[in-house]
Design a protein around this motif. Structure first.
Motif, PDB file in Angstrom:
ATOM      1  N   GLY A  41      40.014  46.246  42.905  1.00 47.40           N
ATOM      2  CA  GLY A  41      41.414  46.569  43.155  1.00 47.40           C
ATOM      3  C   GLY A  41      42.163  45.525  43.956  1.00 47.40           C
ATOM      4  O   GLY A  41      43.371  45.625  44.147  1.00 47.40           O
ATOM      5  N   LYS A  42      41.464  44.495  44.431  1.00 53.63           N
ATOM      6  CA  LYS A  42      42.103  43.456  45.250  1.00 53.63           C
ATOM      7  C   LYS A  42      42.167  42.132  44.481  1.00 53.63           C
ATOM      8  O   LYS A  42      41.386  41.882  43.580  1.00 53.63           O
ATOM      9  N   GLU A  43      43.108  41.287  44.907  1.00 50.27           N
ATOM     10  CA  GLU A  43      43.225  39.954  44.330  1.00 50.27           C
ATOM     11  C   GLU A  43      42.239  39.015  45.006  1.00 50.27           C
ATOM     12  O   GLU A  43      41.934  39.171  46.184  1.00 50.27           O
ATOM     13  N   LEU A  44      41.782  38.034  44.241  1.00 53.74           N
ATOM     14  CA  LEU A  44      40.951  36.973  44.815  1.00 53.74           C
ATOM     15  C   LEU A  44      41.857  35.930  45.434  1.00 53.74           C
ATOM     16  O   LEU A  44      43.012  35.775  45.031  1.00 53.74           O
ATOM     17  N   PHE A  45      41.346  35.184  46.402  1.00 49.21           N
ATOM     18  CA  PHE A  45      42.178  34.156  47.034  1.00 49.21           C
ATOM     19  C   PHE A  45      42.197  32.861  46.226  1.00 49.21           C
ATOM     20  O   PHE A  45      42.879  31.914  46.598  1.00 49.21           O
ATOM     21  N   VAL A  46      41.510  32.823  45.098  1.00 55.19           N
ATOM     22  CA  VAL A  46      41.500  31.658  44.217  1.00 55.19           C
ATOM     23  C   VAL A  46      42.488  31.885  43.087  1.00 55.19           C
ATOM     24  O   VAL A  46      42.516  32.974  42.506  1.00 55.19           O
ATOM     25  N   SER A  47      43.307  30.884  42.801  1.00 59.35           N
ATOM     26  CA  SER A  47      44.260  30.945  41.688  1.00 59.35           C
ATOM     27  C   SER A  47      44.110  29.698  40.841  1.00 59.35           C
ATOM     28  O   SER A  47      43.591  28.677  41.290  1.00 59.35           O
ATOM     29  N   ARG A  48      44.586  29.797  39.613  1.00 60.41           N
ATOM     30  CA  ARG A  48      44.568  28.648  38.708  1.00 60.41           C
ATOM     31  C   ARG A  48      45.996  28.137  38.561  1.00 60.41           C
ATOM     32  O   ARG A  48      46.890  28.864  38.155  1.00 60.41           O
ATOM     33  N   LEU A  49      46.202  26.873  38.887  1.00 59.49           N
ATOM     34  CA  LEU A  49      47.528  26.249  38.821  1.00 59.49           C
ATOM     35  C   LEU A  49      47.903  26.011  37.363  1.00 59.49           C
ATOM     36  O   LEU A  49      47.122  25.499  36.584  1.00 59.49           O
ATOM     37  N   ILE A  50      49.127  26.406  37.016  1.00 61.32           N
ATOM     38  CA  ILE A  50      49.658  26.158  35.668  1.00 61.32           C
ATOM     39  C   ILE A  50      50.601  24.976  35.784  1.00 61.32           C
ATOM     40  O   ILE A  50      51.551  25.015  36.548  1.00 61.32           O
ATOM     41  N   LYS A  51      50.351  23.959  35.012  1.00 61.00           N
ATOM     42  CA  LYS A  51      51.228  22.771  35.073  1.00 61.00           C
ATOM     43  C   LYS A  51      52.353  22.898  34.098  1.00 61.00           C
ATOM     44  O   LYS A  51      52.278  23.482  33.085  1.00 61.00           O
TER      45      LYS A  51
END
Length: 100
Positions: free
Chosen positions: A90-100
């Motif tokens: 139910g929580k978000e991870l602190f890692v994201s993927r950058l979209i260029k």
């Protein structure tokens, strides 16, 4: 590990893909001092401000495929699986993927 990383030196606006954990399974049996974790995630786009001190890891480098494997939340060889990146259902991870 020999991976090139960059640190954000000024606040930057960015479009990213974020991960929200929809299912989490923690192994009952301990392995190497941890209980490995498997997750399922929903991925969605978001506009965020990257704060100073954030880390960017370009994938266009010799070890880029390794980085992608380690940071992919659903990877059985990744940092979430080995509890390096904490995950909660139910929580978000602190890692994201950058979209260029």
């Amino acid at each position: 590990m020999g991976v090139h990383i960059e640190q954000v030196t000024r606040v930057q606006k960015a479009k990213v893909e974020r991960y929200k954990v929809t299912r989490l399974y923690r192994a009952e049996k301990e392995w190497e001092g941890i209980h490995p974790v498997n997750v399922e995630t929903d991925v969605y786009e978001d506009n965020v401000e990257l704060p100073i001190g954030s880390w960017l890891v370009p994938l266009a480098q010799p070890l880029g495929n390794l980085v992608a494997t380690l940071l992919e939340p659903e990877s059985v060889c990744g940092f979430v699986n080995f509890c390096v990146i904490p995950a909660e259902e139910g929580k978000e991870l602190f890692v994201s993927r950058l979209i260029k």
